[in-house]
Design a protein around this motif. Structure first.
Motif, short mmCIF file in Angstrom:
data_model
loop_
_atom_site.label_atom_id
_atom_site.label_comp_id
_atom_site.label_asym_id
_atom_site.label_seq_id
_atom_site.Cartn_x
_atom_site.Cartn_y
_atom_site.Cartn_z
N ILE A 209 14.67 73.93 -10.11
CA ILE A 209 13.54 73.38 -11.04
C ILE A 209 12.07 73.90 -10.41
N ASN A 210 11.56 74.81 -11.19
CA ASN A 210 10.31 75.25 -10.68
C ASN A 210 9.01 74.75 -11.21
N ASN A 211 7.94 74.49 -10.61
CA ASN A 211 6.51 74.17 -11.34
C ASN A 211 5.58 75.10 -10.57
N ASN A 212 5.36 76.21 -11.11
CA ASN A 212 4.48 77.32 -10.40
C ASN A 212 2.77 77.21 -10.71
N SER A 213 2.55 76.02 -11.13
CA SER A 213 1.15 75.87 -11.47
C SER A 213 0.01 76.23 -10.55
N ALA A 214 0.41 76.11 -9.38
CA ALA A 214 -0.62 75.99 -8.06
C ALA A 214 -1.80 75.05 -8.26
N VAL A 215 -1.22 73.92 -8.53
CA VAL A 215 -2.40 72.83 -8.45
C VAL A 215 -1.85 71.73 -7.54
N ASP A 216 -2.79 71.06 -6.87
CA ASP A 216 -2.50 70.10 -5.83
C ASP A 216 -1.97 68.64 -6.69
N GLY A 217 -0.89 68.18 -6.19
CA GLY A 217 -0.69 67.09 -7.10
C GLY A 217 0.42 67.48 -8.40
N SER A 218 0.76 68.71 -8.42
CA SER A 218 1.62 69.11 -9.64
C SER A 218 3.02 68.50 -9.05
N GLY A 219 3.92 68.35 -10.26
CA GLY A 219 5.36 68.13 -9.94
C GLY A 219 6.25 68.70 -10.70
N ALA A 220 7.47 68.58 -10.13
CA ALA A 220 8.85 69.03 -10.93
C ALA A 220 9.87 68.16 -10.83
N HIS A 221 10.17 67.62 -12.02
CA HIS A 221 10.79 66.31 -12.14
C HIS A 221 12.24 66.50 -13.09
N PHE A 222 13.35 65.84 -12.70
CA PHE A 222 14.47 65.86 -13.37
C PHE A 222 14.48 64.60 -14.12
N LEU A 223 14.16 64.38 -15.47
CA LEU A 223 14.41 63.08 -16.36
C LEU A 223 15.61 63.05 -16.98
N MET A 224 16.00 61.54 -16.89
CA MET A 224 17.19 60.79 -17.21
C MET A 224 16.72 59.79 -18.42
#
Length: 334
Positions: free
Chosen positions: A152-167
């Motif tokens: 799971i990727n987040n390529n926003s290139a921002v400090d503090g960005s996240g990539a999460h798996f939500l349930m």
């Protein structure tokens, strides 16, 4: 336009359509009901029969080569999408890897999705399976660790960005409970993400329950473990706690060379410092906390010293009692 040959199959028919030029424009392939002049080689507009755009009918049993097929003839590669029958009917995707056709994904009529070796018979809503023989290593090299099958990727290139798996799960009252597992990016040039665990704590609020830093430190009930490997904001309940430390256990107190501090020296120290020698003061504990293993060592040392003092006191009392008995015996004879 030429009439399709009955029984030619969806691909044969589609290839025939693409091979026929229309009379609407020279050097162009088929145009069907264009809203305006087009130059594309393939152009279809309109809703089609009964509201369908393009209908690709197929009769007969399932076959790898029957469906919506995309082929690169130069490299003997291709992809094929088709409706399937059998015990798990649905929409299947086949990929030609240069040697053979292999089904890689299927969406069944029941809404289950299978990817990988379980593509034809997914057992869960999303069933991802792999047969990789690569052995996982916690100290792998390269872009991904060995053995990974889901990314799971987040390529926003921002400090503090996240990539999460939500349930999420709905309780009997209809309230949607939710939790997530993911990572957050940190500042700087070094790849050092934090693994985070969180959950919904009220209607519109989220709370992080635990965080694992890239250096292996764990924070529970707080997001900053500081210099500790495990930081817990709250009470820890356990049946047993085992502490191992590479320090000397205070059995040295019983060595013949050990100098036992006299009680009068201990008394003088306590009067001035308000705590035993070698024991952290209340101010030090309030500031720095206490090391459980080290504190047990200190307390044991004090108990051993106290035991030696008691032994000495018992010897003195026994000697005094012996002298008293002798005096009593002499007086009785007189």
């Amino acid at each position: 336009m030429k009439k399709l040959v009955k029984g030619a199959g969806i691909f044969g028919g589609l290839m025939c359509i693409l091979a026929v030029k229309t009379a609407t424009a020279q050097n162009e392939y088929i145009q069907v009901n264009p809203t305006q002049a087009q130059t594309a080689n393939f152009w279809i507009t309109g809703l089609g029969k009964l509201g369908n755009g393009i209908v690709l009918p197929k009769e007969g049993s399932d076959a790898i080569l029957l469906g919506l097929r995309f082929t690169n003839l130069a490299e003997t590669r291709g992809a094929n999408m088709q409706l399937t029958g059998g015990p798990n009917p649905g929409l299947a995707t086949w990929i030609h890897d240069g040697t053979s056709w292999v089904e890689r994904m299927r969406i069944t009529a029941t809404g289950y999705v299978g990817i990988g070796v379980n593509a034809q018979a997914p057992a869960k809503r999303l069933d991802i399976a792999d047969t990789s023989t690569v052995v996982y290593s916690p100290i792998g090299t390269g872009a991904l660790p060995y053995g990974g099958i889901l990314q799971i990727n987040n390529n926003s290139a921002v400090d503090g960005s996240g990539a999460h798996f939500l349930m999420t799960a709905v309780n009997a009252s209809g309230y949607r409970n939710a939790a997530y597992i993911g990572i957050t990016s940190n500042k700087g040039t070094a790849p050092a993400p934090d693994i985070v665990f969180g959950q919904r704590i009220s209607g519109g609020a989220w709370g992080e329950a635990m965080r694992i830093r890239a250096n292996g430190s764990v924070a529970i009930g707080t997001i900053d473990p500081g210099t500790s490997k495990l930081a817990v904001e709250g009470t820890i309940t356990a049946r047993r706690i085992k502490v191992t430390q590479a320090t000397t256990w205070p059995d040295f107190v019983f060595d013949a060379e050990y100098k036992l501090p006299p009680l009068h020296e201990v008394e003088a120290y306590v009067k001035v410092n308000k705590h035993l020698p070698g024991v952290p003061s209340a101010v030090e504990v309030a500031k720095d906390g206490q090391d459980v293993g080290e504190m047990n060592k200190i307390l044991l040392q004090k108990i051993e010293e106290l035991t030696l003092h008691l032994i000495e006191q018992e010897k003195k009392i026994a000697a005094q009692q012996e002298q008293i008995n002798l005096l009593i015996g002499k007086e009785a004879k007189n």
